[in-house]
Design a protein around this motif. Structure first.
Motif, short mmCIF file in Angstrom:
data_model
loop_
_atom_site.label_atom_id
_atom_site.label_comp_id
_atom_site.label_asym_id
_atom_site.label_seq_id
_atom_site.Cartn_x
_atom_site.Cartn_y
_atom_site.Cartn_z
N ASP A 143 4.64 15.19 57.58
CA ASP A 143 4.71 13.73 57.64
C ASP A 143 3.37 13.10 57.94
O ASP A 143 3.24 11.87 57.97
CB ASP A 143 5.72 13.29 58.71
CG ASP A 143 7.15 13.59 58.30
OD1 ASP A 143 7.44 13.60 57.08
OD2 ASP A 143 7.99 13.83 59.20
N SER A 144 2.36 13.93 58.20
CA SER A 144 1.04 13.39 58.55
C SER A 144 -0.04 14.38 58.11
O SER A 144 -0.49 15.21 58.89
CB SER A 144 0.96 13.15 60.06
OG SER A 144 -0.28 12.60 60.42
N ASP A 146 1.07 11.43 49.61
CA ASP A 146 1.20 9.98 49.59
C ASP A 146 0.26 9.44 50.66
O ASP A 146 0.59 9.43 51.85
CB ASP A 146 2.64 9.57 49.87
CG ASP A 146 2.86 8.07 49.82
OD1 ASP A 146 1.85 7.32 49.79
OD2 ASP A 146 4.01 7.63 49.79
N SER A 169 1.52 6.69 53.27
CA SER A 169 2.47 7.05 54.33
C SER A 169 2.02 8.27 55.13
O SER A 169 2.49 8.51 56.24
CB SER A 169 3.85 7.34 53.73
OG SER A 169 3.82 8.55 52.97
N LYS A 171 2.69 11.27 54.18
CA LYS A 171 3.58 12.38 53.85
C LYS A 171 3.00 13.20 52.70
O LYS A 171 2.37 12.67 51.81
CB LYS A 171 4.96 11.85 53.45
CG LYS A 171 5.70 11.18 54.61
CD LYS A 171 7.08 10.72 54.17
CE LYS A 171 7.83 10.08 55.34
NZ LYS A 171 9.18 9.62 54.94
#
Length: 277
Positions: free
Chosen positions: A143-144, A164, A167, A169
């Motif tokens: 997620d990071s 992405d 975000s 992600k």
């Protein structure tokens, strides 16, 4: 007096955009020989045709580019690659090649070959092969995304990341040698894992797509990631991995690829400036 330009057309993907004189190579498509783990082909042979010829002899390239309809000559000239620090690019497999210049044919062996110094048109290429091997595919997500996560992913035999940037992600697909897996033949990335398709969104037609690729040395990866993250509107960025080469001597590279609908939006130019810096 300025010399007339000559565009070399291989797989034909850019044929409709060619203006002026061009040299068509698709009829130079024969597989000439396969001996002692070395395949010799005419430069207009597509990677797809090469793959079929090698598979019939239980051989393969150590790493295949994704686009199998490219010609061998184009793949060598552009250092086309899959995504493997372990195996490298198609150009790294060259053991000999013949290049036609405006005045003569020049033969290069593996020791003297440097794709960045070639001035001419590839006509014959000999590539080092390996026995067919099997791979298993795996998927990892975060997620990071940061450079540290990318460095763990590149430890796989083959690895491909979609990020992405807005975000944070990311999803990675990896291929690793495994006797219980599927034969490695250049098609193992398809179909994409669901984790990847969710990031990519709807497809963009090839003729309406803008792409920019930047290879940065490993030492600059943290700065490259941070720069892209700061650009408002950044979309999905593809990340691949390469070993040290003539283009980046002594340094493994991370390649950041941007694919967006044309014309390129302003944030793409921001990515270009950030990575160039």
């Amino acid at each position: 007096k300025a010399q007339p330009s000559l565009v070399v057309v291989g797989g034909g993907a850019n044929l409709r955009k060619v203006q002026g004189d061009f040299l068509e190579t698709r009829l130079m498509a024969r597989v000439l020989s396969v001996e002692g783990g070395v395949v010799q082909v005419e430069a207009g042979c597509t990677l797809r045709r090469l793959r079929q010829a090698l598979q019939a002899r239980k051989l393969t390239l150590a790493s295949w580019p994704y686009y199998l309809d490219a010609t061998v000559g184009a793949a060598v000239a552009t250092r086309s690659h899959g995504s493997s620090v372990k195996y490298g690019t198609v150009a790294d497999f060259v053991v000999a090649c013949r290049v036609a210049t405006s005045t003569e044919d020049v033969w290069y062996d593996g020791e003297s070959f440097d794709v960045t110094a070639v001035k001419g048109v590839f006509t014959v290429v000999s590539l080092r092969c390996v026995p067919l091997y099997n791979v298993k595919r795996s998927v990892a997500t975060t997620d990071s995304l940061d450079a540290a996560w990318l460095r763990t992913i590149r430890e796989h035999d083959h690895a491909w990341v979609w990020w992405d940037a807005a975000s944070g992600k990311a999803a990675a697909m990896a291929l690793d040698a495994d006797a219980d897996g599927d034969v490695y033949d250049g098609r193992n990335w398809s179909p994409y894992a669901p984790e990847v398709t969710r990031l990519l969104g709807p497809p963009v037609a090839g003729e309406d797509c803008y792409t920019a690729q930047y290879a940065v040395p490993d030492a600059a990866a943290d700065a490259a990631v941070a720069s892209i993250q700061k650009i408002a509107g950044a979309g999905v960025v593809e990340v691949k991995f390469l070993p040290p080469s003539a283009m980046l001597p002594g340094a493994a590279a991370m390649c950041f690829n941007v694919y967006v609908a044309a014309p390129a939006p302003a944030w793409v130019l921001g990515v270009e400036r950030a990575l160039a810096a």
